[in-house]
Design a protein around this motif. Structure first.
Motif, PDB file in Angstrom:
ATOM      1  N   ASN A  66      -9.993   4.591   3.409  1.00  0.00           N
ATOM      2  CA  ASN A  66     -11.097   4.150   2.564  1.00  0.00           C
ATOM      3  C   ASN A  66     -11.892   3.055   3.245  1.00  0.00           C
ATOM      4  O   ASN A  66     -11.338   2.275   4.009  1.00  0.00           O
ATOM      5  CB  ASN A  66     -10.543   3.582   1.253  1.00  0.00           C
ATOM      6  N   GLY A  92      -2.815   3.791   2.960  1.00  0.00           N
ATOM      7  CA  GLY A  92      -2.453   5.171   2.686  1.00  0.00           C
ATOM      8  C   GLY A  92      -1.705   5.786   3.857  1.00  0.00           C
ATOM      9  O   GLY A  92      -0.730   6.519   3.667  1.00  0.00           O
ATOM     10  N   GLU A 126       1.103  11.658  -6.097  1.00  0.00           N
ATOM     11  CA  GLU A 126       0.389  10.379  -5.987  1.00  0.00           C
ATOM     12  C   GLU A 126       0.182   9.765  -7.374  1.00  0.00           C
ATOM     13  O   GLU A 126       0.344   8.553  -7.566  1.00  0.00           O
ATOM     14  CB  GLU A 126      -0.950  10.565  -5.272  1.00  0.00           C
ATOM     15  N   LYS A 139       3.394   8.193  -8.438  1.00  0.00           N
ATOM     16  CA  LYS A 139       3.610   6.922  -7.727  1.00  0.00           C
ATOM     17  C   LYS A 139       2.787   5.804  -8.357  1.00  0.00           C
ATOM     18  O   LYS A 139       3.302   4.708  -8.607  1.00  0.00           O
ATOM     19  CB  LYS A 139       3.211   7.114  -6.253  1.00  0.00           C
ATOM     20  N   SER A 163       3.845   2.259 -10.768  1.00  0.00           N
ATOM     21  CA  SER A 163       3.535   0.852 -10.479  1.00  0.00           C
ATOM     22  C   SER A 163       3.389   0.069 -11.784  1.00  0.00           C
ATOM     23  O   SER A 163       3.470  -1.155 -11.797  1.00  0.00           O
ATOM     24  CB  SER A 163       2.237   0.731  -9.675  1.00  0.00           C
TER      25      SER A 163
END
Ligand code: AMP
Length: 619
Positions: A28, A214, A279, A282, A286
């Motif tokens: 990114n 990433g 993803e 994941k 968090s």
């Protein structure tokens, strides 16, 4: 207060030009600026699209270029024309890629030279510099649109371990995007600035910057004293990050369910959908303890404890890097005054906990870990705009710089981790009586033999008066400036003969070439860039023709008449297109010839091995 300027030709009032800070990332990218009234750095969110611009470029068949989220959508449906992770290729030759040559969804071209890699998209060939420039152009356009002012100057960040070639390539990309790159700043330095560290000249601190993105991991140990940043050491893994966590989850789910394993093995769309679910899981974990979803009617479950077990080996690898970086810096974990978290993956609670435990103090994570580098770049831009005079930045050179001496040995002149700017030199002499020229070959790397290091430049010191061997005194000096660009000068002291070069990466662009391309970009951008590329393409083609023709001449007996005929046709085709001056046509013809003839070399090698073995008994 915002500054104003009056344009004398139009008598109109212009707002003072903004200098932006850019984090040009592997996954990114972001652009930020310093708010003129509030004096806080802000990541630009144009049109509500978000601050994060995925570093992905898509080329449509109609030649339209898309960057960011819009381009990311094509990763699955049109991978060959969708370029991601171009930062990994920046300033690199094909040889540099090592085992990672085939890990890209698009075509990375091997033109058998030490030149920088190219990427083939449809029938065009792009350099990583051009592709990075597309990302920078998008960031620039978003900044101009959001701030309603022209943006012509920028600070761009790079990993602390980037070598000269990679830093220069980043600069070139900026120029190609129409930006004057005022400074290349190390990412960990920018992250520290974002936390306000270094803004007080009386402060003395040792800082660890833990950056888990990433696809990459970096740890940097910095020291700040008297307003000066110094990078003490860096370590990391260029293929380790949040993507690996996603993969762990995906594999866990497929291990648990045969049906799911079969589904993803057969259907790439399902595999991609599952990767996205991983993803999602994941990210959800968090915040929460459990995750539940489904794919094609199959239930997907994961709890925090299982996730933590899955990712422990990944985190352990990052901690091993931290230990190495500390060792290089000669420090213990508890000696860090501040620990800073950078990169989206540091949102994972176990990452935060492990890092804080290791250093024995809570890590800083108040700022958005995706934005923090760009915010620091904006602060640095503000400093360079003359708005703050209290900060000076000092970095280190990540790799040893030296020259080739007798027997192909590397003689180190500036050791790795030296603070820059710096200057160092050494004296040499001739090895042959009456020697009037001396070749100076500049290398970068840690190995003893120069052939294992990266060659940066080569030049001749000519006109040394003829003297017996050992008599001339040749001083070779390396001058490394604050951007990490190296100037090498050689002077023979008895005669005063001198020669100097500014070291640019091999096959990279010189400043003049870039300036020229930039000016022409206003009127006919692509055309001018391609002039240089045509020359490179022609050179590649000529080398290829020479090699193939010599090969067929020497080894024709091992080829079939059909193969020889096809080679002849492909050679002829390449000769025909050479004068067209169309780099893509030329490179395509090179590619065809290469693809057709590359199996020959291996075959001939095997035949000669067989021959060599014949008659030899194996005891
Ligand atoms: P970066 O390269 O710094 O932009 O980091 C991107 C990585 O951060 C990707 O692997 C994301 O999946 C990961 N990431 C983003 N948000 C979260 C989150 N909330 N929890 C865990 N990982 C995240």
């Amino acid at each position: 207060m915002a500054k104003i300027a009056i344009n004398l030709t139009t008598a109109s009032i212009q707002k003072e030009e903004v200098i932006v800070g850019i984090d040009l990332g592997t996954t990114n990218s972001l652009v930020a600026y310093m708010h003129p009234e509030d004096h806080v750095p802000i990541a630009i969110n144009d049109l509500g699209l978000g601050t994060i611009v995925p570093s992905v470029v898509h080329f449509s068949s109609a030649g339209e270029v898309l960057v960011g989220d819009a381009a990311k959508e094509y990763l699955l449906t049109d991978p060959a024309n969708t370029i991601y992770s171009v930062k990994r290729l920046l300033g690199k030759s094909y040889q540099d890629l090592g085992n990672h040559k085939d890990s890209f969804g698009y075509k990375v071209i091997d033109d058998n030279s030490e030149g920088l890699v190219k990427i083939r998209v449809q029938d065009k060939f792009y350099s990583p510099i051009e592709l990075s420039a597309e990302i920078l152009k998008e960031l620039r356009a978003r900044a101009e649109h959001a701030l309603k002012t022209p943006v012509n100057r920028a600070v761009i960040t790079v990993p602390a371990y980037f070598n000269d070639s990679q830093r220069q390539a980043t600069r070139d990309a900026g120029k190609l995007a129409g930006l004057e790159v005022l400074r290349i700043v190390n990412e960990p330095t920018a992250a520290s600035l974002a936390y306000g560290i270094g803004l007080d000249p009386n402060e003395e601190k040792t800082i660890a910057v833990y950056d888990l993105g990433g696809g990459t991991f970096d740890i940097s140990i910095l020291k700040i004293h008297q307003g000066i940043f110094e990078v003490l050491s860096t370590h990391g893994d260029t293929y380790l990050g949040g993507d690996d966590m996603d993969r762990e989850i995906l594999e866990f789910w497929t291990r648990q369910n045969r049906l799911l394993a079969d589904l993803v093995a057969l259907d790439p769309n399902a595999a991609q959908a599952l990767r996205l679910k991983a993803e999602e899981a994941k990210k959800a974990l968090s915040q929460q303890e459990k995750f539940k979803a489904e794919l094609n009617g199959i239930e997907l479950k994961l709890d925090r404890h299982t996730f933590d077990t899955l990712i422990t080996p990944i985190i352990d690898r990052t901690m091993a890097s931290c230990q190495m970086a500390l060792k290089d810096a000669g420090l213990q974990p508890e000696q860090m005054d501040t620990v800073i978290m950078v990169g989206g993956s540091t949102r994972v609670p176990l990452v935060y906990q492990t890092v804080s435990d290791f250093f024995g103090k809570p890590a800083h994570n108040d700022l958005n870990p995706d934005e923090v580098v760009s915010l620091g770049a904006a602060i640095q831009a503000d400093v360079l705009a003359g708005n703050r005079k209290d900060i000076l930045l000092l970095d280190v050179t990540p790799l040893t710089l030296g020259i080739e001496t007798m027997g192909g040995l590397m003689d180190s002149i500036i050791p790795r981790n030296s603070k820059i700017p710096t200057k160092a030199g050494r004296q040499y002499t001739t090895s042959v009586d009456g020697q009037v020229n001396m070749k100076i070959s500049v290398y970068q790397g840690e190995r003893d033999l120069v052939k294992e290091n990266r060659k940066l430049a080569e030049f001749d010191l000519r006109g040394i008066p003829a003297m017996p061997a050992g008599f001339p005194k040749v001083d070779v000096n390396f001058i490394l400036n604050a951007d990490g660009i190296l100037k090498v000068e050689a002077v023979e002291l008895r005669s005063g003969v001198r020669q100097e070069v500014e070291v640019k990466p091999q096959y990279g662009l010189t400043d003049e070439q870039v300036e020229q391309m930039l000016m022409d970009s206003i009127t006919h951008a692509r055309e001018d860039v391609s002039t240089r590329m045509v020359i490179e393409a022609r050179t590649t083609a000529e080398q290829m023709l020479y090699q193939v023709e010599r090969f067929v001449e020497k080894n024709g007996e091992h080829l079939s008449p059909e193969e020889i005929e096809l080679t002849r046709q492909n050679v002829q085709r390449l000769r025909e297109v050479l004068p067209t001056g169309d780099k893509d046509t030329i490179l395509k013809a090179v590619d065809v010839l290469e693809e057709q003839t590359s199996p020959f070399a291996e075959r001939v090698m095997q035949i000669s091995i067989k021959k060599a073995m014949t008659g030899k008994k194996i005891e």
